[in-house]
Design a protein around this motif. Sequence first.
Motif, mmCIF file in Angstrom:
data_model
loop_
_atom_site.group_PDB
_atom_site.id
_atom_site.type_symbol
_atom_site.label_atom_id
_atom_site.label_comp_id
_atom_site.label_asym_id
_atom_site.label_seq_id
_atom_site.Cartn_x
_atom_site.Cartn_y
_atom_site.Cartn_z
ATOM 1 N N CYS A 161 3.972 1.756 0.671
ATOM 2 C CA CYS A 161 4.305 0.322 0.720
ATOM 3 C C CYS A 161 5.586 0.041 -0.067
ATOM 4 O O CYS A 161 6.414 -0.797 0.329
ATOM 5 N N LYS A 170 12.523 -5.345 9.427
ATOM 6 C CA LYS A 170 11.907 -6.228 10.416
ATOM 7 C C LYS A 170 10.785 -7.049 9.772
ATOM 8 O O LYS A 170 9.967 -6.520 9.014
ATOM 9 N N ALA A 171 10.753 -8.328 10.136
ATOM 10 C CA ALA A 171 9.777 -9.245 9.538
ATOM 11 C C ALA A 171 8.337 -8.838 9.874
ATOM 12 O O ALA A 171 7.415 -8.971 9.054
ATOM 13 N N PHE A 172 8.160 -8.330 11.118
ATOM 14 C CA PHE A 172 6.802 -7.957 11.534
ATOM 15 C C PHE A 172 6.223 -6.881 10.611
ATOM 16 O O PHE A 172 5.098 -6.999 10.098
ATOM 17 N N TRP A 173 7.006 -5.826 10.363
ATOM 18 C CA TRP A 173 6.490 -4.742 9.525
ATOM 19 C C TRP A 173 6.403 -5.139 8.061
ATOM 20 O O TRP A 173 5.540 -4.677 7.324
ATOM 21 N N ARG A 174 7.303 -6.026 7.632
ATOM 22 C CA ARG A 174 7.208 -6.533 6.249
ATOM 23 C C ARG A 174 5.910 -7.315 6.053
ATOM 24 O O ARG A 174 5.264 -7.227 5.009
ATOM 25 N N ARG A 175 5.569 -8.090 7.109
ATOM 26 C CA ARG A 175 4.322 -8.868 7.002
ATOM 27 C C ARG A 175 3.101 -7.943 6.901
ATOM 28 O O ARG A 175 2.213 -8.145 6.091
ATOM 29 N N TRP A 176 3.097 -6.903 7.722
ATOM 30 C CA TRP A 176 1.959 -5.981 7.674
ATOM 31 C C TRP A 176 1.931 -5.184 6.368
ATOM 32 O O TRP A 176 0.851 -4.860 5.847
ATOM 33 N N THR A 177 3.102 -4.877 5.825
ATOM 34 C CA THR A 177 3.147 -4.203 4.529
ATOM 35 C C THR A 177 2.561 -5.094 3.437
ATOM 36 O O THR A 177 1.794 -4.649 2.564
ATOM 37 N N THR A 178 2.912 -6.380 3.523
ATOM 38 C CA THR A 178 2.358 -7.325 2.541
ATOM 39 C C THR A 178 0.843 -7.410 2.645
ATOM 40 O O THR A 178 0.120 -7.425 1.643
ATOM 41 N N VAL A 179 0.351 -7.456 3.900
ATOM 42 C CA VAL A 179 -1.104 -7.515 4.097
ATOM 43 C C VAL A 179 -1.777 -6.272 3.529
ATOM 44 O O VAL A 179 -2.821 -6.343 2.860
#
Length: 645
Positions: A161, A170-179
Amino acid sequence: MRIITTRRISQTFFFLLFLWFCAVSTLGEQVWQLRGWPVGWLLELDPLVGLGTLLATGTLYAGLLWGLLTVVLTIFLGRVFCGWICPFGALHQAVGWLAGRKRSAAVQIAANRYRPAQRIKYVILIFLLSGAAGDFLAWLLDLSVESSIAVAGIAAASLACGIAAVRVRKAFWRRWTTVLVLLIIGWVGLGFLTDGSRLLAASLQTGLLDPLPLFYRSVNLTLLPLLDGRMAAFSSPGRLYPGSVAIGLLFWTVVLLNLVIPRFYCRFICPLGALLEILGRNALYRMGQKPDGCTACGACDRHCEGACDPSTTLRSAECVLCMNCLDRCPHDVMGYGLHPSAAGEMAGPDLSKREFTAALVSGVAAVPLLRLSGGVDANWNPAVIRPPGALDEANFLRRCIKCGQCMRVCPTNVIHPAGLQAGIEGIWTPVLNFRVGTSGCQRGCIACGQLCPTAAIRPIPLDERLGRGEFADRGPIRIGTAFVDRGRCLPWAMDRPCIVCQENCPVSPKAIFTREEFRPVRLSGDLRLREMVEDRLLFDGPALPAERFATGDYFVTLEESPDIAPVRIKDIGSGGISLAENPFVETASPGARITVRVKLQLPFVDPSACIGCGICEHECPVKGRRAIRVSAENASRDRQHRLLL
């Protein structure tokens, strides 16, 4: 043959099979008695029973593998169990049909429309299953702080992470990393929070509303006892079940609600139906409209048992496969096949995240709150006596589904549904009540464990019950210990001879023994010796009724002969006492005071020999609150119940 005729034959068959299984759950070797009938098979087909015990205990009792058959059928065919097999569903459908058959089409359509309140059954399912999953969640959280493999995985995931946070744009993968980071933090944080705490615990309460345990319990404890008679003797007559009022009220309430809305229980309450809806929401075969020909006549909605709106966007999860729409459609638009409905489908369940989370958290939190009373720990209730073979209380509550099978098969009617004495968790679980029934718990009986579908009461062999053979070193199974209430016992408190408990004690050597004591009898006046004729003492004083004092338990002594042992009274006539022998000839003189004494055999209990069978309590002649009573002390099933050091 019409498809609904086939469905009705199937429902009738399983309904009669259910009644037959209830009726033959009577100990005996006749064809209408137990003698090997698979009376718990329908319970074993219930996947909610298997899932609940799996979550609560981490194990699955072998017979519950039958539930997999229901799961597979549901995944491929939809809720065929609800519409074709479930005997409780058949009862609801029959009552609903009787109530609505003369109603207008508009009223029937209104009664069968989908209602948002049908989501309540999902809330009930999640609440009950999350309450059973407490120990499983505790195990998962413990991994984050105790398992080296899990800690290494957490470290690797954290490193990944961190790298992703630097490298990924990319925002999509950043969001999933945050989750993922939040999940790791939550997992580790909850792991430390719950480590060594009592925040998580498991209790299986699905049986309160699971339709099959509910139906078994209702029929076994409230219907069959009422039907027992000369023409239809389903068990020994006069069976009683204290606390069955609440069971009957729940049963008749959910049945009579079908007069308002057909299949009310199935649509709004049934947790098993909710589970099967989730499993069958994308079933391979499903009901649906064909592409053309629907005139919106409403015939399908009028007869729909699942309230799944077949004329519009089909709520496929709610469909119970009653096939009424298929049979009633005048334009042959409805079908059952591999293709989705041409009018559209809504798979469901339509439960919001907030509702799901609230049900989940409240279910997980409820059990630890209930356990704060200490009912399964130091504050255990000694009045809660479980049947022989029952697991320790915490494990028992993880398995018992309150089906009432053990109560039904008990030949002496001493197993009863608990009220609040076992706490809220223990409502309708089996407890022994020795005041009711025909005897205590018979030493040679192991029937209750053989019928328990979840092994909350283990199916013990007779040798283990009696402590024979390979179990000899453990001794017999004890379900409690008898205690003498000296304030109520006839010999101890009232100077009345009684050895009923000692005589009926079934163990050998007897766990109840007696010690003799001669006590002076309280009379209305003094007895004075007037004359002695051979073995007969003539006296002055109050009359002595022969029916009491000539029974062999009464003796006399004279004050001038203190060294002579009491002599038994053989008979009493007019003004005289006949003795079995007369050792007072040389020492007694006229005017001597005669003392009548009663020989009492005072009962004592040897706790190392008592098995708590309760026969002594049942037979005690003090019929209110018994003078000898059994409590759960020294029961074999739980070490914290040990009485002897």
